[in-house]
Scaffold this motif. Structure first.
Motif, PDB file in Angstrom:
ATOM      1  N   LEU A 157      -0.004  15.305   9.677  1.00  0.00           N
ATOM      2  CA  LEU A 157      -0.868  16.283   9.028  1.00  0.00           C
ATOM      3  C   LEU A 157      -1.310  15.689   7.696  1.00  0.00           C
ATOM      4  O   LEU A 157      -0.473  15.370   6.849  1.00  0.00           O
ATOM      5  N   GLN A 158      -2.618  15.517   7.527  1.00  0.00           N
ATOM      6  CA  GLN A 158      -3.142  14.900   6.306  1.00  0.00           C
ATOM      7  C   GLN A 158      -3.935  15.901   5.476  1.00  0.00           C
ATOM      8  O   GLN A 158      -4.637  16.753   6.013  1.00  0.00           O
ATOM      9  N   MET A 159      -3.821  15.745   4.165  1.00  0.00           N
ATOM     10  CA  MET A 159      -4.572  16.603   3.249  1.00  0.00           C
ATOM     11  C   MET A 159      -4.948  15.829   1.995  1.00  0.00           C
ATOM     12  O   MET A 159      -4.140  15.056   1.467  1.00  0.00           O
ATOM     13  N   VAL A 160      -6.172  16.051   1.522  1.00  0.00           N
ATOM     14  CA  VAL A 160      -6.595  15.579   0.204  1.00  0.00           C
ATOM     15  C   VAL A 160      -6.648  16.800  -0.698  1.00  0.00           C
ATOM     16  O   VAL A 160      -7.335  17.778  -0.395  1.00  0.00           O
ATOM     17  N   LEU A 161      -5.902  16.754  -1.793  1.00  0.00           N
ATOM     18  CA  LEU A 161      -5.877  17.856  -2.754  1.00  0.00           C
ATOM     19  C   LEU A 161      -6.700  17.451  -3.962  1.00  0.00           C
ATOM     20  O   LEU A 161      -6.361  16.510  -4.688  1.00  0.00           O
ATOM     21  N   TYR A 162      -7.797  18.154  -4.181  1.00  0.00           N
ATOM     22  CA  TYR A 162      -8.722  17.820  -5.269  1.00  0.00           C
ATOM     23  C   TYR A 162      -8.283  18.490  -6.568  1.00  0.00           C
ATOM     24  O   TYR A 162      -8.088  19.703  -6.625  1.00  0.00           O
TER      25      TYR A 162
ATOM     26  N   ARG B 161       0.849  -1.187   0.000  1.00  0.00           N
ATOM     27  CA  ARG B 161       0.000   0.000   0.000  1.00  0.00           C
ATOM     28  C   ARG B 161       0.884   1.236   0.000  1.00  0.00           C
ATOM     29  O   ARG B 161       1.743   1.383   0.856  1.00  0.00           O
ATOM     30  N   ARG B 162       0.665   2.105  -0.959  1.00  0.00           N
ATOM     31  CA  ARG B 162       1.456   3.329  -1.050  1.00  0.00           C
ATOM     32  C   ARG B 162       0.545   4.550  -1.036  1.00  0.00           C
ATOM     33  O   ARG B 162      -0.512   4.531  -1.652  1.00  0.00           O
ATOM     34  N   VAL B 163       0.996   5.570  -0.348  1.00  0.00           N
ATOM     35  CA  VAL B 163       0.283   6.842  -0.388  1.00  0.00           C
ATOM     36  C   VAL B 163       0.874   7.657  -1.533  1.00  0.00           C
ATOM     37  O   VAL B 163       1.894   7.309  -2.109  1.00  0.00           O
ATOM     38  N   ASP B 164       0.224   8.776  -1.870  1.00  0.00           N
ATOM     39  CA  ASP B 164       0.700   9.575  -2.995  1.00  0.00           C
ATOM     40  C   ASP B 164       1.963  10.363  -2.660  1.00  0.00           C
ATOM     41  O   ASP B 164       2.866  10.494  -3.479  1.00  0.00           O
ATOM     42  N   PHE B 165       2.021  10.909  -1.442  1.00  0.00           N
ATOM     43  CA  PHE B 165       3.136  11.796  -1.105  1.00  0.00           C
ATOM     44  C   PHE B 165       3.303  11.832   0.408  1.00  0.00           C
ATOM     45  O   PHE B 165       2.324  11.943   1.149  1.00  0.00           O
ATOM     46  N   LEU B 166       4.541  11.753   0.872  1.00  0.00           N
ATOM     47  CA  LEU B 166       4.823  11.719   2.306  1.00  0.00           C
ATOM     48  C   LEU B 166       6.161  12.401   2.561  1.00  0.00           C
ATOM     49  O   LEU B 166       7.186  11.972   2.031  1.00  0.00           O
TER      50      LEU B 166
ATOM     51  N   VAL C 187       4.802  14.713  10.107  1.00  0.00           N
ATOM     52  CA  VAL C 187       4.740  13.999   8.835  1.00  0.00           C
ATOM     53  C   VAL C 187       3.559  14.563   8.050  1.00  0.00           C
ATOM     54  O   VAL C 187       2.427  14.609   8.553  1.00  0.00           O
ATOM     55  N   PHE C 188       3.806  15.007   6.838  1.00  0.00           N
ATOM     56  CA  PHE C 188       2.744  15.544   5.969  1.00  0.00           C
ATOM     57  C   PHE C 188       2.397  14.492   4.930  1.00  0.00           C
ATOM     58  O   PHE C 188       3.223  14.080   4.126  1.00  0.00           O
ATOM     59  N   HIS C 189       1.137  14.055   4.966  1.00  0.00           N
ATOM     60  CA  HIS C 189       0.624  13.061   4.020  1.00  0.00           C
ATOM     61  C   HIS C 189      -0.339  13.744   3.062  1.00  0.00           C
ATOM     62  O   HIS C 189      -1.333  14.334   3.477  1.00  0.00           O
ATOM     63  N   LEU C 190      -0.062  13.648   1.766  1.00  0.00           N
ATOM     64  CA  LEU C 190      -0.886  14.275   0.736  1.00  0.00           C
ATOM     65  C   LEU C 190      -1.446  13.215  -0.207  1.00  0.00           C
ATOM     66  O   LEU C 190      -0.706  12.384  -0.727  1.00  0.00           O
ATOM     67  N   GLU C 191      -2.762  13.241  -0.402  1.00  0.00           N
ATOM     68  CA  GLU C 191      -3.411  12.390  -1.397  1.00  0.00           C
ATOM     69  C   GLU C 191      -3.972  13.257  -2.512  1.00  0.00           C
ATOM     70  O   GLU C 191      -4.557  14.321  -2.257  1.00  0.00           O
ATOM     71  N   LEU C 192      -3.796  12.825  -3.753  1.00  0.00           N
ATOM     72  CA  LEU C 192      -4.260  13.552  -4.939  1.00  0.00           C
ATOM     73  C   LEU C 192      -5.520  12.881  -5.458  1.00  0.00           C
ATOM     74  O   LEU C 192      -5.519  11.680  -5.718  1.00  0.00           O
ATOM     75  N   GLN C 193      -6.595  13.653  -5.601  1.00  0.00           N
ATOM     76  CA  GLN C 193      -7.874  13.078  -5.972  1.00  0.00           C
ATOM     77  C   GLN C 193      -8.472  13.823  -7.151  1.00  0.00           C
ATOM     78  O   GLN C 193      -8.595  15.045  -7.135  1.00  0.00           O
ATOM     79  N   THR C 194      -8.841  13.083  -8.198  1.00  0.00           N
ATOM     80  CA  THR C 194      -9.385  13.707  -9.411  1.00  0.00           C
ATOM     81  C   THR C 194     -10.905  13.610  -9.499  1.00  0.00           C
ATOM     82  O   THR C 194     -11.512  14.256 -10.349  1.00  0.00           O
TER      83      THR C 194
ATOM     84  N   ARG D 266     -10.700   5.950   3.532  1.00  0.00           N
ATOM     85  CA  ARG D 266      -9.362   5.707   2.979  1.00  0.00           C
ATOM     86  C   ARG D 266      -8.316   6.483   3.762  1.00  0.00           C
ATOM     87  O   ARG D 266      -7.253   5.952   4.098  1.00  0.00           O
ATOM     88  N   MET D 267      -8.640   7.743   4.068  1.00  0.00           N
ATOM     89  CA  MET D 267      -7.687   8.577   4.802  1.00  0.00           C
ATOM     90  C   MET D 267      -7.481   8.074   6.224  1.00  0.00           C
ATOM     91  O   MET D 267      -6.367   8.152   6.774  1.00  0.00           O
ATOM     92  N   LEU D 268      -8.529   7.563   6.828  1.00  0.00           N
ATOM     93  CA  LEU D 268      -8.399   6.968   8.172  1.00  0.00           C
ATOM     94  C   LEU D 268      -7.488   5.751   8.134  1.00  0.00           C
ATOM     95  O   LEU D 268      -6.642   5.555   9.019  1.00  0.00           O
ATOM     96  N   GLU D 269      -7.641   4.942   7.102  1.00  0.00           N
ATOM     97  CA  GLU D 269      -6.770   3.769   6.958  1.00  0.00           C
ATOM     98  C   GLU D 269      -5.317   4.207   6.777  1.00  0.00           C
ATOM     99  O   GLU D 269      -4.406   3.654   7.402  1.00  0.00           O
ATOM    100  N   TYR D 270      -5.101   5.220   5.928  1.00  0.00           N
ATOM    101  CA  TYR D 270      -3.744   5.731   5.736  1.00  0.00           C
ATOM    102  C   TYR D 270      -3.173   6.275   7.051  1.00  0.00           C
ATOM    103  O   TYR D 270      -1.998   6.070   7.366  1.00  0.00           O
ATOM    104  N   TYR D 271      -4.007   6.984   7.806  1.00  0.00           N
ATOM    105  CA  TYR D 271      -3.549   7.559   9.076  1.00  0.00           C
ATOM    106  C   TYR D 271      -3.052   6.455  10.007  1.00  0.00           C
ATOM    107  O   TYR D 271      -1.993   6.580  10.648  1.00  0.00           O
ATOM    108  N   THR D 272      -3.814   5.377  10.072  1.00  0.00           N
ATOM    109  CA  THR D 272      -3.436   4.250  10.941  1.00  0.00           C
ATOM    110  C   THR D 272      -2.116   3.633  10.503  1.00  0.00           C
ATOM    111  O   THR D 272      -1.223   3.362  11.325  1.00  0.00           O
ATOM    112  N   LEU D 273      -1.974   3.416   9.206  1.00  0.00           N
ATOM    113  CA  LEU D 273      -0.761   2.784   8.687  1.00  0.00           C
ATOM    114  C   LEU D 273       0.469   3.679   8.841  1.00  0.00           C
ATOM    115  O   LEU D 273       1.561   3.215   9.167  1.00  0.00           O
TER     116      LEU D 273
END
Length: 259
Positions: free
Chosen positions: A89-94, A42-47, A55-62, A71-78
């Motif tokens: 610090l988590q962010m979804v960038l649309y 499992r890979r996140v988009d950016f860390l 730790v800044f976690h960024l997910e890119l969503q189209t 999904r973000m909760l699962e990423y947070y746990t991992l």
């Protein structure tokens, strides 16, 4: 769209400094491993690790995904498992063209979870263009570009100063990102005639996403013309199709989607 997400991940792996600063208000100090512990890979988009140690976690969503909070909760746990001593610090960038309609939180009796949700079009492209880093400037194409013609002139002029291999690499990245903004492909086409001689026009014109983007851009322009004419005149399907030289079924479908 998954292929495009991977391309954008590749672009930001170089840690665009201004881009990260705009998103977090802080500087990134270190690129972290994006693979996370689980039975399957499992890979996140950016860390990245920020200057304050978070730790800044960024997910890119189209697209608008109703399951994004989970999904973000699962990423947070991992991520927490991998970096137990770090605050996250988590962010979804649309990145999508359609209006942002996703939730950014989970509120249940025994669980409250949230993250930052941001539309990239809220970022002023001028801020990224002021950066000295070329990756930041290329990412600006995803923001709200007020003057596309000026943007392409400036970015292509800067690319023309690079060595050939590096120039082609950045050109491909720019074209890949433009696939998120098909309407801007038409603007690139207009600027093509005046490109600096050192720009490899063949690389641009043969790029499959460039050709696809041009067609998608034309399609969007046709849809916009149908909607605008219908608003101004209230003509029927046949009349609009006749005036614009488009198939009647296409006009019907466009107006049906708009309802």
């Amino acid at each position: 769209m998954a292929k495009l997400d991977i391309t954008l991940r590749d672009v930001i792996q170089e840690i665009p400094p201004k881009f990260i600063q705009i998103l977090t208000g802080k500087s990134a100090t270190k690129l972290l491993d994006t693979s996370l512990p689980e039975v399957k890979d499992r890979r996140v988009d950016f860390l990245v690790e920020l200057e304050d140690g978070k730790v800044f976690h960024l997910e890119l969503q189209t697209t608008n995904d109703k399951n994004m909070p989970f999904r973000m909760l699962e990423y947070y746990t991992l991520i927490s498992q991998k970096y137990p001593s770090k605050d996250i610090l988590q962010m979804v960038l649309y990145l999508g063209e359609k209006p942002l309609k996703m939730e950014n939180k989970i509120e249940k009796e025994n669980l409250k979870f949230s993250y930052i949700l941001k539309d990239i079009k809220e970022i002023k492209c001028e801020e990224l263009l002021e950066s000295e880093d070329l990756t930041d400037k290329i990412l600006a194409v995803l923001c709200d570009v007020k003057n596309p013609s000026k943007y392409f002139r400036e970015i292509l002029t800067e690319l023309s100063k690079l060595p050939e291999r590096k120039r082609r690499d950045y050109l491909k990245k720019l074209l890949n990102l433009l696939s998120y903004r098909p309407k801007l492909m038409e603007e690139l086409r207009k600027e093509e005639r005046d490109m600096p001689l050192t720009i490899d026009k063949e690389t641009i014109e043969r790029h499959p996403l460039y050709k696809d983007g041009i067609e998608r851009g034309k399609l969007e322009a046709q849809k916009e013309a149908v909607i605008n004419l219908h608003k101004k005149t209230a003509w029927n399907f046949n009349k609009i199709a006749d005036v614009l030289g488009l198939p009647v079924e296409f006009v019907k479908e466009v107006l049906k989607e708009k309802q």
